[in-house]
Design a protein around this motif. Structure first.
Motif, mmCIF file in Angstrom:
data_model
loop_
_atom_site.group_PDB
_atom_site.id
_atom_site.type_symbol
_atom_site.label_atom_id
_atom_site.label_comp_id
_atom_site.label_asym_id
_atom_site.label_seq_id
_atom_site.Cartn_x
_atom_site.Cartn_y
_atom_site.Cartn_z
ATOM 1 N N ARG A 246 21.995 25.736 92.325
ATOM 2 C CA ARG A 246 22.675 25.997 91.064
ATOM 3 C C ARG A 246 23.615 27.189 91.193
ATOM 4 N N VAL B 147 29.958 26.822 87.983
ATOM 5 C CA VAL B 147 31.075 25.974 88.390
ATOM 6 C C VAL B 147 32.253 26.245 87.458
ATOM 7 N N TYR C 16 36.265 21.449 87.591
ATOM 8 C CA TYR C 16 35.613 20.167 87.319
ATOM 9 C C TYR C 16 36.584 19.031 87.575
ATOM 10 N N THR D 196 21.960 20.273 87.521
ATOM 11 C CA THR D 196 22.078 20.545 88.954
ATOM 12 C C THR D 196 21.331 19.499 89.762
ATOM 13 N N GLY E 200 27.772 19.967 87.644
ATOM 14 C CA GLY E 200 28.047 21.392 87.582
ATOM 15 C C GLY E 200 28.008 21.903 86.155
ATOM 16 N N THR E 201 27.695 23.189 86.024
ATOM 17 C CA THR E 201 27.611 23.857 84.730
ATOM 18 C C THR E 201 28.067 25.295 84.898
ATOM 19 N N CYS E 202 28.274 25.973 83.791
ATOM 20 C CA CYS E 202 28.574 27.400 83.828
ATOM 21 C C CYS E 202 28.178 28.029 82.499
ATOM 22 N N ALA F 71 31.526 18.804 89.669
ATOM 23 C CA ALA F 71 32.251 19.954 90.202
ATOM 24 C C ALA F 71 33.437 19.496 91.039
#
Length: 167
Positions: A10, A13, A16, A110, A115-117, A148
């Motif tokens: 993790r 990101v 995208y 993940t 992807g994440t932020c 991502a």
């Protein structure tokens, strides 16, 4: 993958692709939110799923970075502080609950290859307007959810001796 591999994978990101997130994956991420523990099991939170399609201008009012609205979805965790557990010293656990809920979603994303932020630096008034909530709801954290794009990240962590203390 084991848990330490998952949390090591993790990262935040900030690029995208425009590939759509499958409904099955989104449903699993939302199920992870439902399974998150909350103080005294109050479950005084709401998760808002925002499709970024046709909402880029509105999302830029919440957080102006281009990448924030580049993923197919942005999620927001809101709490209802008046309904959250309060410790005997007055500490309201609404932010803690929201953090746990978002972390569950981010880790599931993940695991699913998304992807994440974590975004906490947003315009609260613009967020409430988009979500259609009043002051009884507290938007705590947002995150894009998507595949991502190309981008590097460098994980910087303090050494354990600076963080962990045994007594």
């Amino acid at each position: 993958m084991n848990y330490l591999e998952l949390i090591n994978k993790r990262h935040s990101v900030r690029t995208y692709t425009n590939k759509n997130v499958e409904k099955e994956k989104l449903d699993k991420i939302l199920e992870a939110a439902l399974l998150a523990p909350t103080a005294a099991n109050k479950q005084s939170f709401r998760v808002y799923v925002i499709s970024t399609k046709d909402k880029v201008d509105v999302l830029k009012k919440i957080y102006p970075k281009e990448w924030f609205s580049a993923a197919p979805y942005v999620v927001c965790v809101c709490t209802i502080p008046s309904k959250c557990w309060i410790r005997n010293n007055g500490k309201n656990f609404s932010d803690v609950d929201a953090a746990i809920v978002m972390d569950h979603m981010i880790l599931e994303a993940t695991e699913l290859g998304l992807g994440t932020c974590w975004v906490g630096a947003f315009d609260i008034d613009a967020a409430r307007e988009l979500l259609g909530v009043d002051e009884t709801y507290e938007p705590v954290v947002f995150s894009p959810i998507g595949y991502a794009g190309d981008g590097e990240f460098k994980r910087i962590r303090k050494p354990m001796k600076d963080i962990v203390f045994y007594k």
